[in-house]
Design an enzyme around this catalytic site. Structure first.
Site, PDB file in Angstrom:
ATOM      1  N   ILE A 214      42.537  35.407  32.890  1.00 27.20           N
ATOM      2  CA  ILE A 214      43.306  35.966  31.618  1.00 27.20           C
ATOM      3  C   ILE A 214      42.262  36.549  30.734  1.00 27.20           C
ATOM      4  O   ILE A 214      41.251  35.943  30.323  1.00 27.20           O
ATOM      5  CB  ILE A 214      44.145  34.849  30.870  1.00 27.20           C
ATOM      6  CG1 ILE A 214      45.147  34.381  31.630  1.00 27.20           C
ATOM      7  CG2 ILE A 214      44.642  35.508  29.498  1.00 27.20           C
ATOM      8  CD1 ILE A 214      46.006  33.176  31.045  1.00 27.20           C
TER       9      ILE A 214
ATOM     10  N   GLY B  46      41.144  24.096  45.289  1.00 28.17           N
ATOM     11  CA  GLY B  46      40.275  24.631  44.822  1.00 28.17           C
ATOM     12  C   GLY B  46      40.332  24.837  43.173  1.00 28.17           C
ATOM     13  O   GLY B  46      39.500  25.570  42.474  1.00 28.17           O
TER      14      GLY B  46
ATOM     15  N   ASP C 205      38.598  19.226  30.163  1.00 27.49           N
ATOM     16  CA  ASP C 205      38.511  20.840  30.570  1.00 27.49           C
ATOM     17  C   ASP C 205      39.389  21.546  29.510  1.00 27.49           C
ATOM     18  O   ASP C 205      38.854  22.554  28.879  1.00 27.49           O
ATOM     19  CB  ASP C 205      39.030  20.710  31.934  1.00 27.49           C
ATOM     20  CG  ASP C 205      39.067  22.257  32.255  1.00 27.49           C
ATOM     21  OD1 ASP C 205      37.965  22.869  32.491  1.00 27.49           O
ATOM     22  OD2 ASP C 205      40.212  23.023  32.282  1.00 27.49           O
TER      23      ASP C 205
ATOM     24  N   GLU D 182      38.355  20.662  38.812  1.00 33.94           N
ATOM     25  CA  GLU D 182      36.869  20.378  38.538  1.00 33.94           C
ATOM     26  C   GLU D 182      36.571  19.420  39.578  1.00 33.94           C
ATOM     27  O   GLU D 182      37.154  18.484  39.985  1.00 33.94           O
ATOM     28  CB  GLU D 182      36.667  19.718  36.999  1.00 33.94           C
ATOM     29  CG  GLU D 182      37.174  20.760  36.004  1.00 33.94           C
ATOM     30  CD  GLU D 182      36.568  21.917  36.040  1.00 33.94           C
ATOM     31  OE1 GLU D 182      35.212  22.167  35.822  1.00 33.94           O
ATOM     32  OE2 GLU D 182      37.398  22.942  36.258  1.00 33.94           O
TER      33      GLU D 182
ATOM     34  N   VAL E 268      37.345  30.544  29.842  1.00 37.01           N
ATOM     35  CA  VAL E 268      38.662  30.018  29.364  1.00 37.01           C
ATOM     36  C   VAL E 268      39.869  30.791  30.107  1.00 37.01           C
ATOM     37  O   VAL E 268      39.897  31.933  30.003  1.00 37.01           O
ATOM     38  CB  VAL E 268      38.650  30.487  27.613  1.00 37.01           C
ATOM     39  CG1 VAL E 268      39.929  29.920  27.159  1.00 37.01           C
ATOM     40  CG2 VAL E 268      37.460  29.839  27.043  1.00 37.01           C
TER      41      VAL E 268
ATOM     42  N   THR F   7      33.380  27.718  45.148  1.00 35.47           N
ATOM     43  CA  THR F   7      34.442  28.746  45.652  1.00 35.47           C
ATOM     44  C   THR F   7      34.177  29.942  44.514  1.00 35.47           C
ATOM     45  O   THR F   7      34.594  31.078  44.971  1.00 35.47           O
ATOM     46  CB  THR F   7      35.609  27.837  44.892  1.00 35.47           C
ATOM     47  OG1 THR F   7      35.744  26.442  45.268  1.00 35.47           O
ATOM     48  CG2 THR F   7      36.946  28.591  45.359  1.00 35.47           C
ATOM     49  N   VAL F   8      33.978  29.976  43.227  1.00 31.95           N
ATOM     50  CA  VAL F   8      33.740  30.902  42.585  1.00 31.95           C
ATOM     51  C   VAL F   8      32.752  32.051  42.562  1.00 31.95           C
ATOM     52  O   VAL F   8      32.988  33.269  42.993  1.00 31.95           O
ATOM     53  CB  VAL F   8      33.750  30.649  40.810  1.00 31.95           C
ATOM     54  CG1 VAL F   8      33.653  31.828  40.176  1.00 31.95           C
ATOM     55  CG2 VAL F   8      35.069  29.753  40.453  1.00 31.95           C
TER      56      VAL F   8
ATOM     57  N   LYS G 257      37.998  24.239  26.478  1.00 30.15           N
ATOM     58  CA  LYS G 257      38.169  25.752  26.243  1.00 30.15           C
ATOM     59  C   LYS G 257      38.849  25.819  24.900  1.00 30.15           C
ATOM     60  O   LYS G 257      38.688  26.789  24.301  1.00 30.15           O
ATOM     61  CB  LYS G 257      39.372  26.079  27.361  1.00 30.15           C
ATOM     62  CG  LYS G 257      38.833  25.897  28.679  1.00 30.15           C
ATOM     63  CD  LYS G 257      39.975  25.938  29.844  1.00 30.15           C
ATOM     64  CE  LYS G 257      39.211  25.713  31.539  1.00 30.15           C
ATOM     65  NZ  LYS G 257      40.176  25.532  32.490  1.00 30.15           N
TER      66      LYS G 257
ATOM     67  N   LYS H 221      32.475  26.357  30.596  1.00 27.33           N
ATOM     68  CA  LYS H 221      33.271  25.873  29.527  1.00 27.33           C
ATOM     69  C   LYS H 221      32.545  24.814  28.801  1.00 27.33           C
ATOM     70  O   LYS H 221      32.407  24.672  27.448  1.00 27.33           O
ATOM     71  CB  LYS H 221      34.476  25.823  29.771  1.00 27.33           C
ATOM     72  CG  LYS H 221      35.127  24.590  30.585  1.00 27.33           C
ATOM     73  CD  LYS H 221      35.729  25.551  31.975  1.00 27.33           C
ATOM     74  CE  LYS H 221      35.422  24.658  33.151  1.00 27.33           C
ATOM     75  NZ  LYS H 221      36.329  25.118  34.127  1.00 27.33           N
TER      76      LYS H 221
HETATM   77  N1  HSE Z   1      39.754  22.986  36.691  1.00 28.79           N
HETATM   78  C1  HSE Z   1      40.079  24.251  35.830  1.00 28.79           C
HETATM   79  C2  HSE Z   1      41.509  24.184  36.013  1.00 28.79           C
HETATM   80  C3  HSE Z   1      39.264  25.225  36.533  1.00 28.79           C
HETATM   81  O1  HSE Z   1      42.319  23.472  36.631  1.00 28.79           O
HETATM   82  O2  HSE Z   1      42.008  25.071  35.246  1.00 28.79           O
HETATM   83  C4  HSE Z   1      39.448  26.690  35.490  1.00 28.79           C
HETATM   84  O3  HSE Z   1      38.627  26.231  34.555  1.00 28.79           O
END
Ligand code: HSE
Length: 437
Positions: free
Chosen positions: A138, A189, A203, A192, A134, A14-15, A207, A107
């Site tokens: 932002i 999307g 996650d 993770e 992170v 996606t990214v 971060k 991360k």
């Molecule tokens: N799975 C992460 C979230 C993606 O939902 O924030 C961005 O790091």
């Protein structure tokens, strides 16, 4: 016009696909901003035949990201593979060893190997940029590393996982089940590859580990983070929070305490009137409290292709604007070699207010017994509410306690006592309350 900055991208999910599309579409504007073109010259991914809705014309294809990382034909290696070991780690290491700048959104990799990678980058005099790792789009890394120079950070906390905030927001606003909200977050999307990383707090912890290092000048200590996810948050908690003037958010919090640095990730009650309580859906927010500035709150899109791609492109543009001989700041704000050990604060010493939801048998003396256990542990109550059998059944009651500031140790002892007294129908729900402006 200076020569183009040659970029190789590993990972076209996606990214990655958003980065390729946006850099291609906005080539002219990026050239004006950076003073030189940014050219994606090579990509690496697993499946060459997959339709990603982007053109890869003119880009060299690599099946192996490590081979791309070592290529002499790139200046910057962009790692969008994910995972803290395997190809992502090998490729980033190989790129730094080859003297390439690196941009990563990873991360998990930084939380585990950030110190060694920062050291390698600083030794080679190349940039290791990770804004996208992170809080999505932002610009919190830049803010902490550059704009807050000279400030002493006292506390940093935030909503760092878009998936969890999306789930909690929709559970509250629409009464939708946890599972349905998660399925939507995956479809959009945000989640993770393994969504338990989102909902169990890993996650957010990854971060937070990065933010802690930037905030306090300490070595990354991801293993020291106290962690609870949101999978046991129920509609009953959300309704009770709302009745008491709170909203539940999954927060990552790092602060200096008398016993060391406290790093914790858990569902948290924040006052409904606070600014962070107004952060809804996939939006992330990071609050940074410093001695000079007071509290700064940054908020914005925290997950998804475009939000994350925006941060990746900003990092690439910074490299395009840099010049040989320009002294880049250290990766974690201070030289990797000078980062101090992160002295872990004891979670039992955590001080704060607590929300406690208990399902108890409806019989004489239960209420008095609960009050006694609280008093025996020096816990002062701000409120105590007993609900009739709305959620529980006729022979049981829901009791909700909100404490004034106390300690984690006191709350755990009180709950152990209540459990031993035999009043509880099921496992107590304990949610910490966070001070927030
Ligand atoms: N799975 C992460 C979230 C993606 O939902 O924030 C961005 O790091």
């Amino acid at each position: 016009m200076s020569e183009a900055l040659r970029v190789g991208i590993a990972g076209l999910g996606t990214v990655g696909a958003s980065v390729v599309r946006l850099v291609t579409e906005r080539a002219a504007e990026l050239t004006r901003q950076c003073g030189r073109p940014i050219s994606i010259v090579a990509v690496a991914a697993r499946d060459r035949s997959r339709d990603r809705g982007i053109s890869l014309d003119g880009m060299e294809w690599f099946d192996d990201p490590v081979a791309l990382a070592k290529s002499k034909d790139i200046d910057v290696f962009v790692e969008l593979i994910g995972g803290n070991e395997g190809p992502a780690r090998e490729a980033v290491k190989a790129a730094l060893d080859a003297g390439h700048h690196v941009v990563t959104a990873n991360k998990a990799l930084l939380a585990k190997h950030g110190l060694a990678l920062a050291d390698a980058a600083e030794k080679r005099g190349v940039l290791l940029n990770y804004e996208a790792a992170v809080a999505g789009g932002i610009p919190v890394i830049k803010t902490m590393r550059e704009s807050l120079a000279g400030n002493t950070v006292l506390r940093v906390f935030g909503i760092l996982n878009g998936t969890c905030n999306y789930i909690l927001t929709r559970m509250e606003a629409e009464g939708i089940s946890f599972e349905d909200c998660l399925a939507d977050a995956q479809r959009l999307g945000y989640a993770e590859a393994d969504p338990t990383f989102d909902i169990e707090g890993n996650d957010t912890a990854h971060k937070l580990a990065i933010l802690t290092s930037l905030a306090f000048g300490t070595k990354i200590a991801a293993d020291d983070i106290y962690m609870e996810g949101i999978s046991n948050i129920t509609q009953a908690d959300i309704r009770a929070a709302s009745e008491l003037g709170y909203r539940i958010k999954l927060l990552g919090v790092a602060q200096k305490t008398e016993t060391g640095i406290e790093q914790r990730v858990h569902p948290t009650m924040v006052p409904t009137a606070s600014v962070i309580a107004q952060v809804h859906g996939v939006t992330n927010a990071v609050a940074i409290e410093t001695d000079i500035l007071g509290e700064l709150l940054l908020s914005g899109p925290g997950a998804g292709g475009n939000a994350t791609a925006s941060a990746v492109i900003g990092d690439i543009a910074d490299i395009a604007k840099s010049r040989p001989g320009f002294q880049h700041g250290p990766v974690f704000g201070r030289p990797a070699k000078e980062l101090a050990p992160c002295k872990k604060a004891k979670m039992r010493a955590h001080a704060g207010g607590y929300f406690i939801r208990l399902t108890v048998y409806d019989r004489t003396g239960v209420f008095a017994g609960l009050a006694r256990r609280m008093a025996d542990n020096d816990i002062s109550l701000e409120s105590i509410v007993q609900h009739s059998d709305r959620d529980t059944g006729s022979d049981r009651k829901t009791v909700i306690l909100v404490t004034h500031e106390t300690t984690e140790a006191a709350v755990r002892k009180a709950i152990d006592g209540v459990t031993k007294d035999g009043h509880l129908v099921d496992t107590p729900q304990v949610i910490r309350i966070e001070r927030a402006g």
